[in-house]
Motif scaffolding. Structure first.
Motif, PDB file in Angstrom:
ATOM      1  N   PRO A  93       0.818  -1.221   0.000  1.00 28.24           N
ATOM      2  CA  PRO A  93       0.000   0.000   0.000  1.00 28.24           C
ATOM      3  C   PRO A  93       0.852   1.273   0.000  1.00 28.24           C
ATOM      4  CG  PRO A  93      -0.601  -1.463   1.837  1.00 28.24           C
ATOM      5  CD  PRO A  93       0.633  -2.016   1.205  1.00 28.24           C
ATOM      6  N   LEU A  94       0.278   2.359  -0.510  1.00 25.81           N
ATOM      7  CA  LEU A  94       0.923   3.659  -0.417  1.00 25.81           C
ATOM      8  C   LEU A  94       1.102   3.991   1.054  1.00 25.81           C
ATOM      9  CD1 LEU A  94      -1.197   5.639  -3.050  1.00 25.81           C
ATOM     10  CD2 LEU A  94       0.985   4.474  -3.411  1.00 25.81           C
ATOM     11  N   GLY A  95       2.177   4.704   1.369  1.00 24.67           N
ATOM     12  CA  GLY A  95       2.415   5.082   2.762  1.00 24.67           C
ATOM     13  C   GLY A  95       3.891   5.274   3.014  1.00 24.67           C
ATOM     14  N   THR A  96       4.239   5.532   4.268  1.00 27.00           N
ATOM     15  CA  THR A  96       5.622   5.726   4.686  1.00 27.00           C
ATOM     16  C   THR A  96       5.990   4.618   5.657  1.00 27.00           C
ATOM     17  OG1 THR A  96       5.444   8.119   4.406  1.00 27.00           O
ATOM     18  CG2 THR A  96       7.252   7.318   5.773  1.00 27.00           C
ATOM     19  N   TYR A  97       7.143   3.988   5.412  1.00 26.94           N
ATOM     20  CA  TYR A  97       7.565   2.828   6.193  1.00 26.94           C
ATOM     21  C   TYR A  97       9.010   2.989   6.638  1.00 26.94           C
ATOM     22  CZ  TYR A  97       3.518   1.124   3.669  1.00 26.94           C
ATOM     23  OH  TYR A  97       2.262   1.000   3.142  1.00 26.94           O
ATOM     24  N   ASP A  98       9.270   2.611   7.887  1.00 27.02           N
ATOM     25  CA  ASP A  98      10.652   2.569   8.360  1.00 27.02           C
ATOM     26  C   ASP A  98      11.350   1.393   7.700  1.00 27.02           C
ATOM     27  OD1 ASP A  98      10.521   4.778  10.083  1.00 27.02           O
ATOM     28  OD2 ASP A  98       9.718   3.556  11.708  1.00 27.02           O
ATOM     29  N   ILE A  99      12.668   1.529   7.561  1.00 23.14           N
ATOM     30  CA  ILE A  99      13.497   0.483   6.957  1.00 23.14           C
ATOM     31  C   ILE A  99      14.620   0.143   7.920  1.00 23.14           C
ATOM     32  CG2 ILE A  99      15.211   0.013   5.145  1.00 23.14           C
ATOM     33  CD1 ILE A  99      13.546   1.656   3.225  1.00 23.14           C
ATOM     34  N   LYS A 100      14.921  -1.141   8.027  1.00 16.94           N
ATOM     35  CA  LYS A 100      16.153  -1.546   8.698  1.00 16.94           C
ATOM     36  C   LYS A 100      16.911  -2.453   7.740  1.00 16.94           C
ATOM     37  CE  LYS A 100      14.895  -5.730  11.235  1.00 16.94           C
ATOM     38  NZ  LYS A 100      14.878  -6.386  12.533  1.00 16.94           N
ATOM     39  N   LEU A 101      18.223  -2.451   7.878  1.00 18.46           N
ATOM     40  CA  LEU A 101      19.044  -3.347   7.061  1.00 18.46           C
ATOM     41  C   LEU A 101      19.133  -4.662   7.808  1.00 18.46           C
ATOM     42  CD1 LEU A 101      21.868  -0.949   5.832  1.00 18.46           C
ATOM     43  CD2 LEU A 101      19.596  -1.363   4.873  1.00 18.46           C
ATOM     44  N   ALA A 102      18.712  -5.744   7.154  1.00 18.41           N
ATOM     45  CA  ALA A 102      18.643  -7.042   7.810  1.00 18.41           C
ATOM     46  C   ALA A 102      19.086  -8.140   6.849  1.00 18.41           C
ATOM     47  CB  ALA A 102      17.208  -7.314   8.278  1.00 18.41           C
ATOM     48  N   ARG A 103      19.645  -9.198   7.406  1.00 18.99           N
ATOM     49  CA  ARG A 103      20.076 -10.341   6.599  1.00 18.99           C
ATOM     50  C   ARG A 103      18.860 -11.097   6.102  1.00 18.99           C
ATOM     51  NH1 ARG A 103      23.868 -12.935   4.530  1.00 18.99           N
ATOM     52  NH2 ARG A 103      25.570 -11.747   5.407  1.00 18.99           N
ATOM     53  N   SER A 104      18.844 -11.364   4.804  1.00 20.34           N
ATOM     54  CA  SER A 104      17.783 -12.151   4.186  1.00 20.34           C
ATOM     55  C   SER A 104      18.290 -13.572   3.977  1.00 20.34           C
ATOM     56  CB  SER A 104      17.402 -11.548   2.830  1.00 20.34           C
ATOM     57  OG  SER A 104      16.647 -12.470   2.069  1.00 20.34           O
ATOM     58  N   PRO A 105      17.630 -14.555   4.586  1.00 22.93           N
ATOM     59  CA  PRO A 105      18.040 -15.949   4.346  1.00 22.93           C
ATOM     60  C   PRO A 105      17.897 -16.349   2.875  1.00 22.93           C
ATOM     61  CG  PRO A 105      16.509 -15.817   6.196  1.00 22.93           C
ATOM     62  CD  PRO A 105      16.544 -14.456   5.556  1.00 22.93           C
ATOM     63  N   ARG A 106      16.865 -15.816   2.208  1.00 22.24           N
ATOM     64  CA  ARG A 106      16.627 -16.163   0.801  1.00 22.24           C
ATOM     65  C   ARG A 106      17.761 -15.678  -0.099  1.00 22.24           C
ATOM     66  NH1 ARG A 106      11.651 -13.986  -2.956  1.00 22.24           N
ATOM     67  NH2 ARG A 106      12.427 -14.848  -4.895  1.00 22.24           N
ATOM     68  N   PHE A 107      18.239 -14.447   0.137  1.00 19.86           N
ATOM     69  CA  PHE A 107      19.278 -13.857  -0.707  1.00 19.86           C
ATOM     70  C   PHE A 107      20.667 -13.989  -0.105  1.00 19.86           C
ATOM     71  CE2 PHE A 107      15.383 -11.824  -2.094  1.00 19.86           C
ATOM     72  CZ  PHE A 107      15.490 -11.911  -3.465  1.00 19.86           C
ATOM     73  N   ASP A 108      20.747 -14.458   1.130  1.00 24.22           N
ATOM     74  CA  ASP A 108      22.019 -14.656   1.842  1.00 24.22           C
ATOM     75  C   ASP A 108      22.875 -13.390   1.843  1.00 24.22           C
ATOM     76  OD1 ASP A 108      23.858 -16.105   3.364  1.00 24.22           O
ATOM     77  OD2 ASP A 108      24.983 -16.732   1.598  1.00 24.22           O
TER      78      ASP A 108
END
Length: 188
Positions: A93-108
């Motif tokens: 949805p449209l809106g404003t979201y906080d972001i954190k940098l996190a390890r993705s198991p899928r993309f390693d």
């Protein structure tokens, strides 16, 4: 890859700054570690606000641009906007979201993770070229075509390089998702 430097306007001001031609990211973007000995080139970071502007809507995808301070950094590709969510096939949805940098198991690897997106979990900004690669996430690339992004891996690497100082300084990162003026539907 060698990066050239060109002088261009600083986003939102009349001042001039160097632009990295490879990433199109202003080299004068603030970095942590302000001190008088640095000659004033470094300063403490404030919150980084990315803006994703959706510009073109087709039956297969939603195309747009990711910018910072009014300067386009990358092109984006998302799933189709829908009133009723279909898992893995609907844009957030449209809106404003906080972001954190996190390890993705899928993309390693570490990637930007959007937080508190209503009715969505694990929304990442990652590489990919087609809507089939999104699963509800946001793809970034350096070039675009009809329902296509090119140079996506390099774009993700450049985005991570850009965001890392903000994360390291605990300055905060967020993204605002919006429709662009003159956004258009595609008949494809």
């Amino acid at each position: 890859m060698a990066y050239g430097k060109t002088v261009g306007p600083t986003c939102g001001t009349s001042q001039q700054t160097e632009i990295d031609q490879g990433t199109r990211i202003p080299l004068a973007s603030p970095v942590p570690g302000a001190n008088a000995k640095s000659g004033g080139k470094e300063r403490v970071l404030g919150t980084c606000e990315l803006v994703l502007t959706r510009t073109t809507f087709s039956k297969k995808s939603t195309m747009g641009e990711l910018s910072h301070r009014g300067c386009r950094l990358f092109y984006t590709l998302e799933d189709v906007e829908r009133e009723k969510k279909i898992y893995g096939k609907t844009a957030i949805p449209l809106g404003t979201y906080d972001i954190k940098l996190a390890r993705s198991p899928r993309f390693d690897r570490v990637l930007p993770l959007l937080l508190n997106v209503p009715n969505f979990t694990h929304v990442l900004i990652h590489n990919g070229s087609y809507a089939e690669n999104t699963d509800g996430c946001i793809l970034v690339g350096n070039t675009k075509g009809d329902d296509f992004l090119g140079g996506s891996r390099k774009a993700v690497d450049a985005l991570m390089k850009f965001l890392q100082p903000y994360a390291s300084a605990s300055a905060g990162i967020r993204i605002r998702v919006q429709h662009g003026k003159g956004a258009q539907a595609s008949d494809k």
